[in-house]
Design a protein around this motif. Structure first.
Motif, PDB file in Angstrom:
ATOM      1  N   MET A  14       0.874  -1.111   0.086  1.00 49.17           N
ATOM      2  CA  MET A  14      -0.126  -0.086  -0.092  1.00 49.17           C
ATOM      3  C   MET A  14       0.742   1.236   0.051  1.00 49.17           C
ATOM      4  O   MET A  14       0.553   2.279  -0.490  1.00 49.17           O
ATOM      5  CB  MET A  14      -1.067   0.015   1.104  1.00 49.17           C
ATOM      6  N   GLY A  15       1.979   1.299   0.485  1.00 49.90           N
ATOM      7  CA  GLY A  15       2.629   2.279   0.344  1.00 49.90           C
ATOM      8  C   GLY A  15       3.505   2.615  -0.732  1.00 49.90           C
ATOM      9  O   GLY A  15       4.101   3.920  -0.679  1.00 49.90           O
ATOM     10  N   GLY A  16       3.481   1.728  -1.643  1.00 43.62           N
ATOM     11  CA  GLY A  16       4.193   1.961  -2.771  1.00 43.62           C
ATOM     12  C   GLY A  16       3.915   3.081  -3.811  1.00 43.62           C
ATOM     13  O   GLY A  16       4.946   4.067  -4.165  1.00 43.62           O
ATOM     14  N   ARG A  17       2.685   3.247  -4.265  1.00 46.96           N
ATOM     15  CA  ARG A  17       2.322   4.236  -5.269  1.00 46.96           C
ATOM     16  C   ARG A  17       2.382   5.633  -4.464  1.00 46.96           C
ATOM     17  O   ARG A  17       2.443   6.730  -5.286  1.00 46.96           O
ATOM     18  CB  ARG A  17       0.878   4.032  -5.738  1.00 46.96           C
ATOM     19  N   VAL A  18       2.359   5.776  -3.116  1.00 47.61           N
ATOM     20  CA  VAL A  18       2.099   7.090  -2.306  1.00 47.61           C
ATOM     21  C   VAL A  18       3.681   7.355  -2.048  1.00 47.61           C
ATOM     22  O   VAL A  18       3.896   8.391  -1.488  1.00 47.61           O
ATOM     23  CB  VAL A  18       1.355   7.074  -1.366  1.00 47.61           C
ATOM     24  N   GLY A  19       4.602   6.666  -2.661  1.00 47.35           N
ATOM     25  CA  GLY A  19       6.142   6.980  -2.247  1.00 47.35           C
ATOM     26  C   GLY A  19       6.499   6.981  -0.974  1.00 47.35           C
ATOM     27  O   GLY A  19       7.703   7.350  -0.693  1.00 47.35           O
ATOM     28  N   LEU A  20       6.187   5.905  -0.317  1.00 45.39           N
ATOM     29  CA  LEU A  20       6.502   5.651   1.155  1.00 45.39           C
ATOM     30  C   LEU A  20       7.643   4.443   1.279  1.00 45.39           C
ATOM     31  O   LEU A  20       8.181   4.224   2.221  1.00 45.39           O
ATOM     32  CB  LEU A  20       5.396   5.462   1.940  1.00 45.39           C
ATOM     33  N   LYS A  21       7.916   3.929  -0.027  1.00 42.87           N
ATOM     34  CA  LYS A  21       8.784   2.683  -0.120  1.00 42.87           C
ATOM     35  C   LYS A  21       8.535   1.374   0.865  1.00 42.87           C
ATOM     36  O   LYS A  21       9.366   1.014   1.309  1.00 42.87           O
ATOM     37  CB  LYS A  21      10.241   3.389   0.019  1.00 42.87           C
ATOM     38  N   GLY A  22       7.447   1.322   1.195  1.00 42.58           N
ATOM     39  CA  GLY A  22       6.853   0.368   2.095  1.00 42.58           C
ATOM     40  C   GLY A  22       5.808   0.805   3.151  1.00 42.58           C
ATOM     41  O   GLY A  22       5.417   2.011   3.097  1.00 42.58           O
ATOM     42  N   ASN A 283       5.597  10.734  -5.917  1.00 47.67           N
ATOM     43  CA  ASN A 283       4.619   9.466  -5.664  1.00 47.67           C
ATOM     44  C   ASN A 283       3.793   9.642  -6.835  1.00 47.67           C
ATOM     45  O   ASN A 283       3.877  10.370  -7.857  1.00 47.67           O
ATOM     46  CB  ASN A 283       3.783   9.507  -4.431  1.00 47.67           C
ATOM     47  N   GLU A 284       2.624   8.697  -6.904  1.00 45.59           N
ATOM     48  CA  GLU A 284       2.076   8.509  -8.135  1.00 45.59           C
ATOM     49  C   GLU A 284       1.445   9.686  -8.580  1.00 45.59           C
ATOM     50  O   GLU A 284       1.172  10.336  -9.442  1.00 45.59           O
ATOM     51  CB  GLU A 284       1.008   7.301  -8.309  1.00 45.59           C
ATOM     52  N   SER A 285       0.688  10.273  -7.600  1.00 47.69           N
ATOM     53  CA  SER A 285      -0.427  11.450  -7.713  1.00 47.69           C
ATOM     54  C   SER A 285       0.601  12.828  -8.082  1.00 47.69           C
ATOM     55  O   SER A 285       0.226  13.322  -9.426  1.00 47.69           O
ATOM     56  CB  SER A 285      -0.960  11.878  -6.192  1.00 47.69           C
ATOM     57  N   LYS A 286       1.790  12.771  -7.747  1.00 48.79           N
ATOM     58  CA  LYS A 286       2.548  14.005  -8.185  1.00 48.79           C
ATOM     59  C   LYS A 286       3.171  13.434  -9.720  1.00 48.79           C
ATOM     60  O   LYS A 286       3.132  14.315 -10.579  1.00 48.79           O
ATOM     61  CB  LYS A 286       3.752  14.093  -7.299  1.00 48.79           C
TER      62      LYS A 286
END
Length: 381
Positions: A14-22, A283-286
């Motif tokens: 879940m953290g991947g697309r929002v750029g949290l790397k985990g 992240n994906e949104s950006k």
């Protein structure tokens, strides 16, 4: 009847697309950023493919799934009804969201029930939690769903994992050792690469379907070669004014940022226009916002050593929507020769079957491996 343990990490990836790397320890932050579950879709693809294989090949062995209540398995098994199997919940987690202890306790129950195989959906953290409980007592195989998957116990993708399970229950799949590796997510978020070998697990193994562990490849003169590759990309930038260059993660791509003398996130995704950094660790949104702003775009990425993955491992910010907007023909792969020698094919696992098929249909991608020097590398299915 084959008795198989089935466990799902509901928050994996879940953290991947929002750029949290985990997602370890940052679930609330991921949710605030708009993260959505990844595991349900991956499980659905796996189960659908497995059912299709069993029926098309006339496999007589039925499966008894021993699973966990709720989102750790039971709910997803109920969504894919098949006469190829039956399921029973034998473990109930204490609360939602589930924790590592739930995974470990579920595996203790699987051992008591003497399962012949454990299938799990998650990433390296889930693999490590399972290994700490079962060791080499029972073979394990993973449906890849995490942000980081460096261990050698995952199928290449959900469909490949289904092939593995089908051949395993048919008695056609050998069992080998697979390394359990995990990355320190906190250090990973700070740009440090600290990966640790925890041990080895038993896993059904067929090279076509099972990914190998990540390999760090360094050769004499490697840094000089990376500089040559970086010079090539920088010259491409000079020839393409006002083009958005999206730079993927890893030390090979980081050499481009060093050549430009700009800030960079070693393990994130950065954006450059006219040789200037316009966004760091996006992240994906950006990325989607930047793609709205810049009509011309290029993506620069490098494969994971030995595994060959260019998408779907460690760079989930590059989501199917982002890749479709970029276009396959606008992707530049870069890799030093030493890494290429250890990487027989390039691989993708975007989570979008049609997009993956588009890569397979292309068959080859150009890879820059020296200054202005390219070769065609096959895309493995």
């Amino acid at each position: 009847m084959a008795s198989i343990g089935f466990i799902v990490n509901p928050i994996a990836g879940m953290g991947g697309r929002v750029g949290l790397k985990g997602t370890d320890g940052v679930l609330e932050e991921a949710l605030k950023l708009g993260a959505e579950p990844v595991a349900p879709q991956r499980v659905s693809i796996f189960l659908g493919k497995l059912d299709s294989i069993i029926k098309s090949r006339g496999i007589k062995e039925r499966i008894e799934w021993l699973t966990c209540k709720g989102s750790m398995g039971e709910d997803l098994l109920k969504e894919v009804v098949s006469d190829s199997w039956e399921s029973m919940a034998v473990f109930e987690p204490n609360d939602e969201p589930t924790r590592a202890e739930d995974t470990k306790n579920a595996c203790k129950t699987f051992l008591e029930k003497k399962v012949s195989l454990i299938v799990f959906c998650g990433g390296d953290g889930t693999a490590r939690d399972i290994w700490q409980t079962v060791g080499e007592e029972v073979p394990v195989i993973g449906i890849p769903s995490g942000v980081k998957m460096h261990s050698g116990v995952f199928g290449m993708n959900p469909e490949a994992t289904a092939e593995i399970v089908a051949e395993f229950i048919s008695g056609e799949m050998d069992v080998a050792e697979g390394e359990i590796l995990d990355l320190d997510e906190e250090k990973y978020r700070q740009g440090e690469w600290h990966i640790r070998l925890f041990g080895t697990a038993r896993t059904p193994h067929e090279p076509t379907y099972v990914q190998v562990s990540k390999v760090q490849v360094e050769a004499v003169g490697e840094e000089a070669i990376k500089e040559e590759i970086a010079e090539t990309i920088v010259e491409d930038m000079e020839d393409a004014p006002d083009t958005l260059f999206i730079l993927g993660s890893g030390s090979t791509v980081a050499a481009v940022s060093k050549e430009l003398d700009i800030e960079y996130s070693l393990l994130g995704v950065d954006a450059v226009v006219n040789k200037e950094l316009v966004a760091e660790d996006v992240n994906e949104s950006k990325l989607l916002s930047l793609l709205d702003q810049y009509p011309k775009v290029r993506l620069v990425i490098s494969p994971i050593g030995a595994q060959g993955f260019i998408l779907g491992r460690g760079n989930l910010q590059l989501s199917p929507e982002v890749i479709k907007r970029i276009g396959i023909d606008n992707i530049t792969v870069i890799s030093p020769p030493a890494k290429l020698a250890q990487t027989p094919v390039l691989r993708v696992d975007t989570g979008d079957k049609e997009l993956d098929e588009s890569f397979y249909e292309k068959q080859y991608l150009r890879v820059v491996f020296r200054y202005k020097t390219m070769r065609l590398c096959k895309i493995g299915k």
